[in-house]
Design an enzyme around this catalytic site. Structure first.
Site, PDB file in Angstrom:
ATOM      1  N   LYS A 268       0.839  -1.213   0.000  1.00 16.26           N
ATOM      2  CA  LYS A 268       0.000   0.000   0.000  1.00 16.26           C
ATOM      3  C   LYS A 268       0.866   1.253   0.000  1.00 16.26           C
ATOM      4  CE  LYS A 268       0.926   1.393   4.390  1.00 16.26           C
ATOM      5  NZ  LYS A 268       1.785   2.510   4.656  1.00 16.26           N
TER       6      LYS A 268
ATOM      7  N   GLY B 214       7.671   1.044   4.794  1.00 15.54           N
ATOM      8  CA  GLY B 214       6.521   1.955   4.738  1.00 15.54           C
ATOM      9  C   GLY B 214       5.480   1.517   3.728  1.00 15.54           C
TER      10      GLY B 214
ATOM     11  N   ALA C  17       0.570  -7.099   4.728  1.00 14.28           N
ATOM     12  CA  ALA C  17       0.105  -7.861   3.563  1.00 14.28           C
ATOM     13  C   ALA C  17       0.215  -9.356   3.853  1.00 14.28           C
ATOM     14  CB  ALA C  17       0.924  -7.489   2.328  1.00 14.28           C
TER      15      ALA C  17
ATOM     16  N   ASP D 279      -2.590  -1.799   9.602  1.00 15.75           N
ATOM     17  CA  ASP D 279      -2.751  -1.774   8.145  1.00 15.75           C
ATOM     18  C   ASP D 279      -3.273  -3.096   7.576  1.00 15.75           C
ATOM     19  OD1 ASP D 279      -1.630   0.768   8.160  1.00 15.75           O
ATOM     20  OD2 ASP D 279       0.391   0.037   7.759  1.00 15.75           O
TER      21      ASP D 279
HETATM   22  O1  C5P Z   1      -0.378  -1.476  14.270  1.00 16.05           O
HETATM   23  P1  C5P Z   1       1.045  -1.686  13.872  1.00 16.05           P
HETATM   24  O2  C5P Z   1       1.685  -2.846  14.576  1.00 16.05           O
HETATM   25  O3  C5P Z   1       1.256  -1.699  12.396  1.00 16.05           O
HETATM   26  O4  C5P Z   1       1.812  -0.381  14.385  1.00 16.05           O
HETATM   27  C1  C5P Z   1       3.202  -0.352  14.549  1.00 16.05           C
HETATM   28  C2  C5P Z   1       3.567   0.784  15.481  1.00 16.05           C
HETATM   29  O5  C5P Z   1       3.346   2.051  14.840  1.00 16.05           O
HETATM   30  C3  C5P Z   1       2.795   0.858  16.771  1.00 16.05           C
HETATM   31  O6  C5P Z   1       3.358   0.063  17.781  1.00 16.05           O
HETATM   32  C4  C5P Z   1       2.876   2.350  17.131  1.00 16.05           C
HETATM   33  O7  C5P Z   1       4.122   2.644  17.720  1.00 16.05           O
HETATM   34  C5  C5P Z   1       2.863   3.015  15.763  1.00 16.05           C
HETATM   35  N1  C5P Z   1       1.521   3.464  15.350  1.00 16.05           N
HETATM   36  C6  C5P Z   1       0.940   4.570  15.940  1.00 16.05           C
HETATM   37  N2  C5P Z   1      -0.297   4.981  15.550  1.00 16.05           N
HETATM   38  C7  C5P Z   1      -0.956   4.337  14.562  1.00 16.05           C
HETATM   39  C8  C5P Z   1      -0.383   3.209  13.932  1.00 16.05           C
HETATM   40  C9  C5P Z   1       0.862   2.791  14.336  1.00 16.05           C
HETATM   41  O8  C5P Z   1       1.531   5.185  16.840  1.00 16.05           O
HETATM   42  N3  C5P Z   1      -2.150   4.777  14.178  1.00 16.05           N
END
Ligand code: C5P
Length: 301
Positions: free
Chosen positions: A6, A96, A102, A134
């Site tokens: 993405k 990123g 995915a 995501d």
């Molecule tokens: O949800 P995911 O594991 O992909 O997020 C990775 C990290 O990115 C989280 O632990 C957090 O530190 C940060 N994050 C955030 N706010 C979001 C998404 C991600 O602070 N909306």
């Protein structure tokens, strides 16, 4: 399964929440750069990863795809045993581009089939949202608006015939998403406190009309200054892409991949060749969007 990477055409980030995450408003866009995920019945859960950056992916229970398998099993909808997950990576790791998400989405959708769990796309998205911010979007694909942590999706009204031509510049290095959000918080403390995130009306109008020039002009990412502060070389990559005539240039998500919008396929070819020759990134790829989310590619035996 074939599952797309993405881009975030908009990423508006609010202040940190009590749980440490940030409320955001984002416009997700799935592109034609895919990981492949296979699942098979096995005595115990395991994951094997090959391809681009595979050595950087955990092959233990920390692997996001295995976490997705466990999250589906925890629903109690299925009593099946282990699975062997095989991942062939083309989406670079920690870039990123939501490559890990995915893989999680692929494993989730595949196990829903393998185990005959019968979850609808909405049911899958609810589980996906618990696995990572995501993951739900990787299930759905296309172009969609994400809110909350990014896991609350609503469809974006877009011109169905529009096919955008993207050029990706992969960086020689990685950025960890939590580090970029921390840098964002530090920058926000020094400047003004971030206001509640809002959807960019100009971007949504450009997507409705399918106007690539207007889409390029409306691309925005609140995490970009934070990503550039941690990876200063990205400033040059973006500048070179803009100078080469890209309609828009942006860091993808928390970076360090930069992406550029080209007016058409032949401009994208020229831009990719010129960026590659400019020596401002590790490698360059072309992709189109939007593409569908997690897709079953073969029959199950
Ligand atoms: O949800 P995911 O594991 O992909 O997020 C990775 C990290 O990115 C989280 O632990 C957090 O530190 C940060 N994050 C955030 N706010 C979001 C998404 C991600 O602070 N909306």
């Amino acid at each position: 399964m074939r599952v797309p990477a993405k881009l975030n055409l908009q990423l508006a980030v609010g202040p940190p929440r009590a749980d440490g995450y940030h409320d955001l408003v984002t416009v997700f866009h799935a592109i034609s750069l895919f990981d492949e995920i296979t699942v098979e019945h096995a005595d115990a859960d395991s994951v094997a990863v090959t391809g681009e950056g595979a050595e950087a992916v955990p092959q233990s229970d920390d692997n996001l795809a295995l976490r997705a398998v466990c999250a589906l099993r925890d629903t109690g909808l299925t009593t099946h045993g282990g699975v062997r997950v095989t991942i062939t990576k083309r989406i670079p790791v920690a870039a990123g581009l939501a490559g890990g998400s995915a893989d999680a989405a692929g494993a989730l959708v595949a196990c829903n089939e393998l185990w005959d769990a019968g979850l609808s796309q909405q049911g899958l998205c609810e589980i996906a949202g618990r696995v990572g911010s995501d993951v739900a979007f990787a299930v759905v694909g296309g172009t969609a608006v994400g809110r909350g942590r990014g896991e609350l999706l609503s469809p974006a009204l877009v011109r169905a015939s529009a096919r955008y031509q993207w050029v990706l510049a992969f960086a020689d290095g990685q950025l960890a998403t939590p580090d970029v959000y921390k840098a964002f918080d530090r920058l926000a403390e020094r400047g003004r406190t971030p206001s509640p995130p809002e959807l960019n009306a100009s971007l949504m109008s450009a997507l409705r009309s399918g106007d690539a020039k207007a889409v390029g002009a409306a691309l925005s990412n609140d995490l970009q200054p934070a990503a550039v502060s941690l990876f200063p070389g990205l400033r040059k990559t973006l500048e070179v892409g803009r100078d080469l005539g890209a309609l828009g240039a942006l860091v993808s998500g928390s970076g360090p991949t930069c992406f550029f919008l080209a007016a058409n396929a032949s401009r994208a070819l020229d831009l990719a060749a010129a960026l590659s020759g400019a020596g401002v990134c590790r490698s360059v790829a072309r992709a189109t969007g939007a593409v569908p989310g997690a897709t079953i590619m073969t029959g199950l035996t």
